[in-house]
Design a protein around this motif. Structure first.
Motif, PDB file in Angstrom:
ATOM      1  N   VAL A   1       0.858  -1.198   0.000  1.00  0.00           N
ATOM      2  CA  VAL A   1       0.000   0.000   0.000  1.00  0.00           C
ATOM      3  C   VAL A   1       0.885   1.235   0.000  1.00  0.00           C
ATOM      4  O   VAL A   1       1.724   1.407   0.889  1.00  0.00           O
ATOM      5  N   SER A   2       0.668   2.089  -1.001  1.00  0.00           N
ATOM      6  CA  SER A   2       1.515   3.284  -1.140  1.00  0.00           C
ATOM      7  C   SER A   2       1.065   4.377  -0.183  1.00  0.00           C
ATOM      8  O   SER A   2      -0.036   4.353   0.363  1.00  0.00           O
ATOM      9  N   ASN A   3       1.977   5.365  -0.056  1.00  0.00           N
ATOM     10  CA  ASN A   3       1.642   6.502   0.818  1.00  0.00           C
ATOM     11  C   ASN A   3       0.470   7.327   0.272  1.00  0.00           C
ATOM     12  O   ASN A   3      -0.318   7.878   1.032  1.00  0.00           O
ATOM     13  N   ILE A   4       0.415   7.406  -1.068  1.00  0.00           N
ATOM     14  CA  ILE A   4      -0.681   8.180  -1.685  1.00  0.00           C
ATOM     15  C   ILE A   4      -2.020   7.527  -1.354  1.00  0.00           C
ATOM     16  O   ILE A   4      -3.007   8.200  -1.042  1.00  0.00           O
ATOM     17  N   ALA A   5      -2.043   6.192  -1.408  1.00  0.00           N
ATOM     18  CA  ALA A   5      -3.282   5.477  -1.078  1.00  0.00           C
ATOM     19  C   ALA A   5      -3.670   5.699   0.374  1.00  0.00           C
ATOM     20  O   ALA A   5      -4.852   5.852   0.718  1.00  0.00           O
ATOM     21  N   LEU A   6      -2.675   5.735   1.254  1.00  0.00           N
ATOM     22  CA  LEU A   6      -2.971   5.968   2.661  1.00  0.00           C
ATOM     23  C   LEU A   6      -3.540   7.380   2.885  1.00  0.00           C
ATOM     24  O   LEU A   6      -4.462   7.576   3.677  1.00  0.00           O
ATOM     25  N   ILE A   7      -2.917   8.351   2.149  1.00  0.00           N
ATOM     26  CA  ILE A   7      -3.400   9.740   2.286  1.00  0.00           C
ATOM     27  C   ILE A   7      -4.843   9.858   1.793  1.00  0.00           C
ATOM     28  O   ILE A   7      -5.699  10.480   2.432  1.00  0.00           O
ATOM     29  N   LEU A   8      -5.104   9.261   0.624  1.00  0.00           N
ATOM     30  CA  LEU A   8      -6.460   9.308   0.071  1.00  0.00           C
ATOM     31  C   LEU A   8      -7.465   8.616   1.003  1.00  0.00           C
ATOM     32  O   LEU A   8      -8.590   9.084   1.199  1.00  0.00           O
ATOM     33  N   THR A   9      -7.027   7.483   1.557  1.00  0.00           N
ATOM     34  CA  THR A   9      -7.895   6.763   2.497  1.00  0.00           C
ATOM     35  C   THR A   9      -8.233   7.625   3.714  1.00  0.00           C
ATOM     36  O   THR A   9      -9.377   7.669   4.179  1.00  0.00           O
ATOM     37  N   PHE A  10      -7.214   8.317   4.226  1.00  0.00           N
ATOM     38  CA  PHE A  10      -7.431   9.184   5.392  1.00  0.00           C
ATOM     39  C   PHE A  10      -8.427  10.300   5.066  1.00  0.00           C
ATOM     40  O   PHE A  10      -9.361  10.581   5.842  1.00  0.00           O
ATOM     41  N   ILE A  11      -8.218  10.917   3.877  1.00  0.00           N
ATOM     42  CA  ILE A  11      -9.088  12.037   3.498  1.00  0.00           C
ATOM     43  C   ILE A  11     -10.522  11.574   3.273  1.00  0.00           C
ATOM     44  O   ILE A  11     -11.483  12.169   3.780  1.00  0.00           O
ATOM     45  N   LEU A  12     -10.670  10.476   2.514  1.00  0.00           N
ATOM     46  CA  LEU A  12     -12.016   9.994   2.206  1.00  0.00           C
ATOM     47  C   LEU A  12     -12.748   9.485   3.455  1.00  0.00           C
ATOM     48  O   LEU A  12     -13.922   9.772   3.650  1.00  0.00           O
ATOM     49  N   SER A  13     -12.027   8.733   4.285  1.00  0.00           N
ATOM     50  CA  SER A  13     -12.675   8.185   5.477  1.00  0.00           C
ATOM     51  C   SER A  13     -13.045   9.284   6.472  1.00  0.00           C
ATOM     52  O   SER A  13     -14.113   9.258   7.096  1.00  0.00           O
ATOM     53  N   SER A  14     -12.156  10.275   6.602  1.00  0.00           N
ATOM     54  CA  SER A  14     -12.463  11.366   7.539  1.00  0.00           C
ATOM     55  C   SER A  14     -13.639  12.206   7.037  1.00  0.00           C
ATOM     56  O   SER A  14     -14.514  12.601   7.825  1.00  0.00           O
ATOM     57  N   SER A  15     -13.662  12.461   5.732  1.00  0.00           N
ATOM     58  CA  SER A  15     -14.750  13.275   5.165  1.00  0.00           C
ATOM     59  C   SER A  15     -16.097  12.568   5.284  1.00  0.00           C
ATOM     60  O   SER A  15     -17.096  13.152   5.735  1.00  0.00           O
TER      61      SER A  15
END
Length: 361
Positions: free
Chosen positions: A30-44
Motif C-alpha cells: 500500500v503506497s503513501n498516496i493510497a494511505l493519504i487518500l484513504t485518510f481524506i475519504l474516510s475522515s470526510s
C-alpha cells in the motif's frame, strides 16, 4: 449555552480516519498516496455521517430541551401544544416530549398552588377585616353602656340599637360566607323546576317598596307582559340573585331615577336584564366586581352597607344554572346586568300507537 455537533463530529471523524489508515498501512504494497487518500475519504465521509446523526438525533433535541427550560423559566407554556402536534420517529424526541409535557404540567401546578396560596392569604385578610368592623362596633357600644351609660334611657336605647345593627351586619356576613362556601363546595344542590320569572321579579319589587320610596326611585318593567314567562330554574336561588342585583342597583342609583327590568324571550332561553341609572362602573372595575369583598369605592360602599359578597354569590348561582352574568356600563349613565335562563322544555309530541289489525276469520 447550546451544544454544537461540529467539534464532536470532527474529533470522531479524525479518530475513525486514523484507525482506518493505520489498519490499511499494515497491508503490504500500500503506497503513501493510497494511505493519504484513504485518510481524506474516510475522515470526510465519517464527518458527514456523524454530524448528520448527531445533529438530528442528539444535539438538536438537547438544544430544544434548553430552549424549553428557558421558556419554563419565563412561564411560557405555548410549546406544549406545539410539541404534542408534532409526530416523529426519533425515539429521543419522543422522550423529550414526555419530559417537556411533564415539566410544564408540574410548573403549572406549582404556579396554581402559589396563586391559590396568595388568594387564601388575601381572603383571610379580607374576612378578618370584614368581621372586625361590626364586632368592634358592637363591643364599643356595649362597653360604653357597661361603663355607666346604661342608666341613661336615651343613650341606652340609642346604643343598643346601634349594637344590634352591627350584629345584624355580622350575621348577614356570616350567612353570605356560608352560602358562598356551600355553593362552591357543591353542598347546595339546585332544585330546578318551572317558575314564572316575571312573577318572581314582581315579588322582589314589592320587597323593596320602602327603600325605593326613600330615594324616589321607580322600579318598573321595560314593557307590559301579559302572560307568565316560564323558565327552568331554582326559585329560591334566582330570587336571591334578583334581590342582590336590584339591591345593588338601588344602592348605587341616584335619586329620582329608574331601575328597569326587561326580558328577551327566545325559543331556547329568556334573557333577564336589570338596568340602573347610577354612576356606572369603569372598565378596570368590571373585571373584578364579582370577586369576594371587592368594592369599587370602599368608603362609600361601607356607608351603603352590604357584605361585599352579593355579586360573588350571584356569579356562582348563575353558573350553577349553566349560564353567566354579563355587565355593560357607562360612567355617569348606569349599568346593565343580564343573564340567561332556559325556557320550559316542550313536551314530547304524542304519537298514537297503531292498533293491531284483528285477524279475520
Amino acid at each position: 449555552m447550546l451544544f454544537n455537533s461540529r467539534g464532536v463530529s470532527i474529533l470522531l471523524a479524525i479518530s475513525i480516519a486514523i484507525v482506518t489508515t493505520a489498519f490499511l498501512s499494515l497491508l503490504e504494497g500500500v503506497s503513501n498516496i493510497a494511505l493519504i487518500l484513504t485518510f481524506i475519504l474516510s475522515s470526510s465521509s465519517a464527518y458527514l455521517l456523524i454530524s448528520i446523526v448527531l445533529e438530528f438525533l442528539f444535539f438538536k433535541e438537547i438544544n430544544k430541551l434548553y430552549e424549553v427550560f428557558n421558556k419554563l423559566g419565563e412561564k411560557n407554556y405555548s410549546f406544549v401544544n406545539d410539541m404534542n402536534d408534532q409526530k416523529s420517529l426519533n425515539p429521543l424526541r419522543k422522550i423529550n416530549q414526555e419530559i417537556f409535557s411533564y415539566a410544564a404540567n408540574k410548573q403549572q401546578e406549582i404556579d396554581e398552588l402559589k396563586r391559590m396560596a396568595t388568594y387564601r392569604r388575601e381572603f383571610l385578610a379580607d374576612v378578618s377585616h370584614e368581621l372586625k368592623t361590626p364586632i368592634f362596633a358592637a363591643q364599643g357600644f356595649v362597653y360604653t353602656l357597661l361603663d355607666g351609660a346604661v342608666s341613661d334611657k336615651k343613650v341606652r336605647g340609642k346604643f343598643l340599637k346601634k349594637a344590634a345593627k352591627s350584629l345584624d351586619g355580622l350575621e348577614m356576613l356570616v350567612n353570605d360566607l356560608l352560602t358562598l362556601s356551600h355553593i362552591e363546595a357543591g353542598e347546595i344542590k339546585m332544585h330546578f323546576e318551572e317558575i314564572d320569572i316575571y312573577a318572581l321579579v314582581q315579588d322582589v319589587f314589592d320587597q323593596f317598596e320602602g327603600k325605593v320610596d326613600k330615594k324616589n326611585i321607580i322600579l318598573q318593567f321595560d314593557k307590559d307582559y301579559q302572560s307568565p314567562i316560564h323558565v327552568i330554574a331554582d326559585y329560591q336561588r334566582i330570587y336571591q340573585v334578583i334581590v342582590n342585583l336590584i339591591s345593588n342597583a338601588i344602592k348605587y342609583s341616584d335619586e329620582n331615577t329608574e331601575i328597569v327590568v326587561g326580558f328577551e324571550i327566545s325559543d331556547k332561553d329568556v334573557t333577564v336584564a336589570i338596568q340602573d341609572h347610577g354612576a356606572g362602573i369603569s372598565p378596570e372595575h368590571i373585571k373584578r366586581i364579582f370577586e369576594r369583598f371587592y368594592r369599587i369605592d370602599k368608603s362609600r360602599s361601607k356607608e351603603r352597607g352590604g357584605t361585599g359578597l352579593g355579586l360573588a354569590i350571584v356569579k356562582h348561582i348563575i353558573e350553577a344554572h349553566g349560564s353567566s352574568v354579563s355587565v355593560t356600563s357607562t360612567l355617569g349613565k348606569g349599568s346593565l346586568f343580564s343573564f340567561k335562563l332556559p325556557v320550559k322544555k316542550a313536551p314530547e309530541p304524542y304519537v298514537p300507537i297503531a292498533e293491531e289489525e284483528s285477524e279475520t276469520d
